[in-house]
Every structure is written in structure tokens, then in C-alpha cells.
Design an enzyme around this catalytic site. Structure first.
Site, PDB file in Angstrom:
ATOM      1  N   ARG A   1       2.473 -23.218  26.489  1.00  0.00           N
ATOM      2  CA  ARG A   1       2.017 -22.530  25.275  1.00  0.00           C
ATOM      3  C   ARG A   1       3.097 -21.595  24.741  1.00  0.00           C
ATOM      4  O   ARG A   1       3.292 -21.488  23.523  1.00  0.00           O
ATOM      5  CB  ARG A   1       0.711 -21.769  25.539  1.00  0.00           C
ATOM      6  CG  ARG A   1       0.074 -21.238  24.257  1.00  0.00           C
ATOM      7  CD  ARG A   1      -1.308 -20.675  24.466  1.00  0.00           C
ATOM      8  NE  ARG A   1      -1.295 -19.499  25.332  1.00  0.00           N
ATOM      9  CZ  ARG A   1      -2.387 -18.870  25.753  1.00  0.00           C
ATOM     10  NH1 ARG A   1      -3.579 -19.313  25.396  1.00  0.00           N
ATOM     11  NH2 ARG A   1      -2.298 -17.817  26.537  1.00  0.00           N
TER      12      ARG A   1
ATOM     13  N   LYS B   1       0.767 -17.833  19.754  1.00  0.00           N
ATOM     14  CA  LYS B   1       0.542 -16.521  20.381  1.00  0.00           C
ATOM     15  C   LYS B   1       1.755 -15.654  20.055  1.00  0.00           C
ATOM     16  O   LYS B   1       2.698 -15.531  20.843  1.00  0.00           O
ATOM     17  CB  LYS B   1       0.329 -16.666  21.894  1.00  0.00           C
ATOM     18  CG  LYS B   1      -0.299 -15.431  22.522  1.00  0.00           C
ATOM     19  CD  LYS B   1      -0.865 -15.731  23.891  1.00  0.00           C
ATOM     20  CE  LYS B   1      -1.274 -14.484  24.638  1.00  0.00           C
ATOM     21  NZ  LYS B   1      -2.425 -13.768  24.098  1.00  0.00           N
TER      22      LYS B   1
ATOM     23  N   GLU C   1     -13.186 -16.649  17.180  1.00  0.00           N
ATOM     24  CA  GLU C   1     -12.986 -16.138  18.541  1.00  0.00           C
ATOM     25  C   GLU C   1     -13.089 -14.627  18.503  1.00  0.00           C
ATOM     26  O   GLU C   1     -13.258 -14.037  17.437  1.00  0.00           O
ATOM     27  CB  GLU C   1     -11.614 -16.561  19.060  1.00  0.00           C
ATOM     28  CG  GLU C   1     -10.466 -16.019  18.202  1.00  0.00           C
ATOM     29  CD  GLU C   1      -9.084 -16.371  18.728  1.00  0.00           C
ATOM     30  OE1 GLU C   1      -8.946 -16.670  19.925  1.00  0.00           O
ATOM     31  OE2 GLU C   1      -8.137 -16.316  17.927  1.00  0.00           O
TER      32      GLU C   1
HETATM   33  N1  PMP Z   1      -7.870 -15.414  21.887  1.00  0.00           N
HETATM   34  C1  PMP Z   1      -6.963 -14.441  21.676  1.00  0.00           C
HETATM   35  C2  PMP Z   1      -6.754 -13.945  20.303  1.00  0.00           C
HETATM   36  C3  PMP Z   1      -6.217 -13.936  22.753  1.00  0.00           C
HETATM   37  O1  PMP Z   1      -5.312 -12.982  22.556  1.00  0.00           O
HETATM   38  C4  PMP Z   1      -6.452 -14.442  24.052  1.00  0.00           C
HETATM   39  C5  PMP Z   1      -5.663 -13.923  25.217  1.00  0.00           C
HETATM   40  N2  PMP Z   1      -5.851 -12.560  25.425  1.00  0.00           N
HETATM   41  C6  PMP Z   1      -7.426 -15.439  24.228  1.00  0.00           C
HETATM   42  C7  PMP Z   1      -8.098 -15.915  23.114  1.00  0.00           C
HETATM   43  C8  PMP Z   1      -7.695 -16.023  25.562  1.00  0.00           C
HETATM   44  O2  PMP Z   1      -6.614 -16.850  25.949  1.00  0.00           O
HETATM   45  P1  PMP Z   1      -6.212 -17.055  27.468  1.00  0.00           P
HETATM   46  O3  PMP Z   1      -7.389 -17.603  28.160  1.00  0.00           O
HETATM   47  O4  PMP Z   1      -5.071 -18.012  27.418  1.00  0.00           O
HETATM   48  O5  PMP Z   1      -5.825 -15.729  28.004  1.00  0.00           O
END
Ligand code: PMP
Length: 310
Positions: A72, A171, A204
Site C-alpha cells: 500500500r 494514504k 469510512e
Molecule cells: N481509514 C482511514 C482514513 C485510515 O486512516 C485508516 C488507518 N488509520 C483506516 C481506514 C484503517 O486502515 P488500516 O486497517 O490499514 O489501518
């Protein structure tokens, strides 16, 4: 009642370990005490949020879903045309070196690649070199109570930035969209907010993905809803497959959340956590439901089984 930590206390958590010893960070090939590591004030990461990052966990000395996080990171970098000056193998090694330098087995790892120092113009290609750094430390994101009882969230008025403007699948260091929704949450006295996209579908939370459970079946918004496709989210979906719990990606409306039997969030830092209330209204029975509980316990069993490193 516990009082919220101050910013200074929060920073100290990443500067010092439980014994009061200063933590060390990895920066551009060097391991230094955290207070001595420096980023240029001309770094476009600081000037413009131009860069990418990952939040990763190590359990029992093993980096959880390491390959997915590294993939990622490289995908995010490619999307913003940032060249990471290390190979995937080197990135993994530098995380291991940072953990080792701090004698940490269970830790949160923050891996950052900025565009690097440049002028005040936006042109990213004039920056000298990307800057890479890695911070590690102990972490518990939400109070223990919330893991047992679930946590209240609100629906943010702030909408998730549309894919066409800045794809949330990247990200990037540009988290202002999420921060503005987080401020709404804090103003409302809670720690998370669910964000809708500009078409009115559920996207989300500010730092977590969201799942709903209804009549024994789970659903979570797809990438096209405008979300960061969480590593924990993917792991939970694969767990559901193993456990024969139906789980699908589909567009969700706010009513799907409000009418759900259970709602839970996933994230590297949060792991799996039930939502007890949305905007003050209880979700289901207003406590952690049976499916969330099964998934959370299974998740912890897997993590425990991970250690020690094989
Ligand atoms: N959505 C956002 C906006 C995030 O910043 C994160 C991580 N903190 C997630 C979802 C969850 O992703 P992950 O499971 O890869 O930590």
C-alpha cells in the site's frame, strides 16, 4: 473518569518508553534518539502534506500484514509520483531495525516518506530527495472500556473527499479532510466520526473502516465509496470467509447503519471495536454484539498465535 492526555503527554508516549528511556527513530539511514531527528522546514511533507505513510503493528516481534502495508505504501507513492528511495525489502528491514533499536516486540510503527526538502513552489520534482523515517512505540488507541462496551460515534457533517479530487485509497500525509471530521467528533464529546461521501453513501470513519451487521450478514463499503482500503478491513473480510460469516462489500446508506444489529470499526491502531451509539442513538442493544465479539476474539487469538516470530 479518566482525563484525556495533553498533547505533550501524547508526544512523550512516542519519545520515551515505559522506563523513561528515550526512544530511537530511523531517519534516512540513521538511527537517532527521537529528539535529535530532524526534518527540514522546507520539506514538502510539512509545507504541503506531500508524502505518504503507513501505520503498522508488530505483535510478538512480528510485523502484522507486513507485505500488505508495504504494498500500500508503494501504491500510494506511485499514485502521487513519489519515488521511494528504498526497495520493499529495505523498507521491511528498516522497520525491524527500528523495533530492535527500541527493544520493542509489541508496537505501533509509523513509516513516513515525504517529498523532501524543496523551495516554496509546489513543483514536487524540484525537491532534492525523498525523506524516509520510522517511529515506533507502544500504543493503545481507545480506552479499554470501549473494547468491552463499544464506543459512541457521530455522523460527521464533513463529507469524505471525492475520489476524483484526492482518492482516499492513497494514504497521503494530507489528512485535513479527516482531521476536520475528527474535530466534529471531539466537539461532540466522542472519539470517532463516520463520514459520508458526496453521493450520500457511507464511506469510512476518520481513521477506521466501518462494517455493519444485519441478520447475521456483514457489509462494508467498497473502495468506490471513497475509502482507504484498510489492511485490517481486508484481514477481517478474510477472517469472515474462514468463519463462514457472510461478508460483502456494498454501498451503504446511513439507514443501514442506524438499522444495523451491530456496527464495528477496524484499523491498525483500533484493531476491531464495536460502535455502541451513533449520534446518541444505540446501535442494536447499544453494546458489543455477538458477531463483533467473535471477530474481535478471533483476531486476538490470531495475533497471539503470531508470536514468537517463526
Ligand atoms: N481509514 C482511514 C482514513 C485510515 O486512516 C485508516 C488507518 N488509520 C483506516 C481506514 C484503517 O486502515 P488500516 O486497517 O490499514 O489501518
Amino acid at each position: 473518569m479518566t482525563t484525556a492526555p495533553t498533547g505533550k503527554q501524547q508526544q512523550n508516549q512516542w519519545l520515551y518508553n515505559a522506563d523513561g528511556e528515550e526512544l530511537r527513530v530511523w531517519i534516512d539511514g540513521e538511527i537517532l534518539p527521537a529528539s535529535q531527528a530532524q526534518l527540514s522546514i522546507f520539506d514538502h511533507g510539512a509545507l504541503y502534506g506531500d508524502g505518504v505513510f503507513e501505520g503498522i503493528r508488530a505483535y510478538g516481534g512480528r510485523i502484522f500484514q507486513c507485505a500488505s502495508h508495504i504494498e500500500r505504501l508503494f501504491h500510494s507513492a506511485e499514485c502521487i509520483r513519489l519515488e521511494i528511495p528504498y526497495s520493499r525489502g529495505e523498507i521491511e528491514q528498516l522497520m525491524r531495525d527500528t523495533l530492535k533499536a527500541n527493544n520493542l516486540e509489541d508496537a505501533y510503527i509509523r513509516l513516513v516518506v515525504t517529498r523532501g526538502p524543496g523551495g516554496l513552489g509546489l513543483n514536487p520534482f524540484l525537491c532534492e530527495h525523498a525523506c524516509t523515517y520510522c517511529i515506533t512505540g507502544a500504543l493503545r488507541l481507545y480506552p479499554d472500556d470501549f473494547y468491552r462496551k463499544g464506543m459512541p460515534i457521530i455522523v460527521a457533517k464533513r463529507l469524505r473527499i471525492p475520489i476524483e479530487c484526492l482518492d482516499p485509497r492513497i494514504k497521503s500525509l494530507n489528512y485535513l479532510n479527516n482531521i476536520l471530521a475528527k474535530i466534529e467528533a471531539i466537539d461532540a464529546g466522542v472519539l470517532e466520526a463516520v463520514m459520508l461521501n458526496t453521493d450520500g453513501f457511507v464511506a469510512e470513519c476518520t481513521g477506521d473502516n466501518i462494517f455493519v451487521v444485519r441478520d447475521g450478514a456483514i457489509a462494508t463499503p467498497p473502495g468506490e465509496a471513497g475509502i482507504l482500503e484498510g489492511v485490517t478491513r481486508a484481514f477481517v473480510m478474510s477472517m469472515c470467509k474462514e468463519l463462514n460469516i457472510p461478508c460483502q462489500e456494498r454501498m451503504l446508506k446511513l439507514d443501514d447503519l442506524r438499522g444495523a444489529d451491530e456496527v464495528f470499526l477496524t484499523g491498525t491502531a483500533a484493531e476491531i471495536i464495536a460502535v455502541s451509539q451513533i449520534d446518541g442513538d444505540p446501535v442494536g442493544k447499544g453494546e458489543e454484539g455477538p458477531i463483533t465479539c467473535t471477530l474481535r476474539e478471533q483476531f486476538h487469538a490470531i495475533i497471539k498465535a503470531c508470536a514468537p516470530e517463526g
